[in-house]
Design an enzyme around this catalytic site. Structure first.
Site, short mmCIF file in Angstrom:
data_model
loop_
_atom_site.label_atom_id
_atom_site.label_comp_id
_atom_site.label_asym_id
_atom_site.label_seq_id
_atom_site.Cartn_x
_atom_site.Cartn_y
_atom_site.Cartn_z
CE LYS A 240 -3.11 2.56 3.08
NZ LYS A 240 -3.75 2.57 4.42
CG ASP B 35 -5.70 8.35 4.50
OD1 ASP B 35 -6.51 8.98 3.79
OD2 ASP B 35 -6.03 7.44 5.28
CE LYS C 195 -6.33 9.08 7.96
NZ LYS C 195 -6.84 7.94 8.74
CG ASP D 95 -2.01 5.35 5.20
OD1 ASP D 95 -1.93 4.30 5.87
OD2 ASP D 95 -3.06 5.72 4.65
CG ASP E 165 -9.74 7.66 6.96
OD1 ASP E 165 -8.71 7.72 6.27
OD2 ASP E 165 -9.73 7.72 8.20
CD GLU F 199 -6.83 5.55 2.34
OE1 GLU F 199 -5.67 5.21 2.68
OE2 GLU F 199 -7.72 5.80 3.17
NE ARG G 197 -10.65 -1.15 3.98
CZ ARG G 197 -11.11 -1.37 5.20
NH1 ARG G 197 -12.22 -2.08 5.39
NH2 ARG G 197 -10.49 -0.86 6.25
#
Length: 461
Positions: A228, A233, A240, A251, A310, A312, A314
């Site tokens: 990933k 993010d 967030k 992230d 949030d 995202e 996956r």
């Protein structure tokens, strides 16, 4: 930064590693001068304690490092590294005190303790060097330390200097170093090549999303690593809070981890056909951000209802995993800083993983202990499948209720590989929250050494 143990036979000061119960016995076997020096110094062999021993001219002739008790060593790892920074600069060889089975682990910890993130300020400090202990493969240990340093550097770099383009640059540099092939699909080309969810997550940023595809090797079993690469993010339209956004430069920790693992595989010469896939995006807020309740169609054709922008990671992994599964592969591994639920379950130090393969789990658990890289198996609990099926679409990217969040995320990802694929998913943290021996605060490699050491068993090498 050079990351290496000194070659065996290098001229070095003797280093005596003494447990709490060994100090008095060892001191009693020395000259009156040394015994008096040790006793007057108050050295008790505690973990983290170090003592330089001078000769008659006041120059170092040997050193002691505390090794504590077995009970205390079992509470952490890299006991030798706890005191390494307290030694005077120079080269040392371990003369006694560590069992053969622990020498590789302690030598690795020594190297890991020498790391400093100095991109933005001068932190250069001369660290002591360790001679490769007898029976230890110094090249292998150095390769693992290099991989860790690469991963730490990538994660520690702020998003202003580590966006999708910079992550691509890092991947290209690694590919060039190991003579690997690399192709990158960027921006609108993602739609043309059918990576719709990678494009959707990254389209709101002025830093174009991309899929990085690196490969090397034409013999041996096939292994594909998917990492990933969400370089920052914000949470998207489900923004967030500031307290949750503070560490979002990490992230892309899954991408950093698979690049570190790829370095270990390529540098060590494992005879495998390696592929690395990294969906690199920034989840930003703009007029064209994807929205809650949007329904996306994935590369696999499965539709996904967006109940939280949030969740995202996956989504981008799903397209990459589908791509990975389109060729016959002996092992697919995904690594991602995916869920807060995983941290609640096992904390920051353990790397939880999911697999349906019991043999793979056994190999991973054994290698994790040997490599001082703790992992913990969590279940692909099939009875939770209905939780990711919203009814209006094939899948829900953020099931309501919050229960089993790491498991439902893993189940979501499993939908994008084939049923007969051998698949392991790691939900890592990628961050060391407080400094510990061999592990400064900051970016961290997790699970990758355990997997690297298990590969011969997993792939029949």
């Amino acid at each position: 930064m050079t990351v290496a143990l000194a070659p065996a036979g290098t001229d070095a000061l003797p280093l005596h590693v003494l447990g709490a119960d060994d100090v008095a016995l060892w001191a009693g076997q020395q000259s009156d001068r040394i015994r008096t020096w040790v006793e007057s110094s108050g050295f008790k062999g505690a973990i983290g304690a170090a003592l330089m021993i001078p000769n008659d001219l006041g120059q170092p002739e040997a050193a002691l490092i505390g090794y504590g008790t077995e009970a205390l060593r079992n509470r952490d790892r890299f006991a030798l590294a706890a005191a390494m920074t307290k030694l005077a600069p120079g080269t040392y060889r371990i003369d006694s005190g560590i069992e053969q089975d622990h020498l590789e682990q302690e030598a690795l910890g020594w190297l890991l303790a020498s790391y400093a993130f100095d991109r933005y300020r001068d932190t250069k400090v001369e660290r002591p060097t360790l001679v490769t202990p007898d029976g230890v493969d110094g090249e292998r240990v150095s390769i693992m330390a290099e991989a860790e340093f690469l991963t730490r550097d990538l994660i520690n770099t702020p998003a202003s200097d580590m966006g999708p383009q910079e992550l691509e640059t890092a991947a290209r540099a690694l590919a060039k170093r190991h003579n690997a092939k690399i192709t990158v699909t960027t921006g609108e080309a993602l739609l043309a090549d059918n990576f719709p969810m990678i494009h959707t997550v990254g389209r709101a940023s002025d830093r174009a999303p991309r899929l990085i595809d690196m490969s090397r090797g034409n013999r041996g079993p096939r292994i594909t690593l998917v990492g990933k690469g969400v370089c920052f993010d914000t949470g998207g339209l489900n923004l967030k809070p500031g307290s949750s956004m503070g560490l979002m430069k990490k992230d892309m920790g899954g991408a950093a981890n698979v690049l570190g693992l790829a370095h270990m595989i390529m540098a060590s010469g494992l005879q495998v056909r390696l592929r690395v896939l990294i969906p690199a995006v920034e989840n930003s807020v703009s007029a064209n951000s994807f929205r809650p309740q949007d329904i996306l169609t994935s590369r696999k054709g499965l539709t996904v209802e967006i109940n939280n922008t949030d969740a995202e990671g996956r989504l981008v992994l799903a397209d990459a995993l589908t791509f990975a599964a389109e060729e016959k592969t002996d092992l697919i591994v995904s690594m991602a800083t995916l869920t807060g639920a995983a941290r609640v379950a096992v904390g920051p130090d353990l790397a939880p993983y999911f697999t349906d393969d019991d043999d793979a789990a056994t190999a991973l658990d054994l290698s994790a202990r040997r490599m001082a890289d703790p992992v913990w198996r969590l279940p692909f609990h099939t009875p939770y499948e209905p939780m990711i099926e919203p009814g209006i679409a094939d899948l829900d990217n953020a099931p309501k209720g919050g229960f089993g969040g790491a498991i439902t995320a893993a189940l979501f990802l499993r939908r994008f590989v084939k049923e007969d694929d051998r698949y392991i998913h790691f939900d890592i943290y990628g961050w060391q929250p407080t400094a510990a021996p061999g592990r400064p605060k900051g970016g961290a490699l997790q699970g990758a050494r355990a997997l690297f050491a298990a590969l011969p068993d997993l792939l029949g090498l």
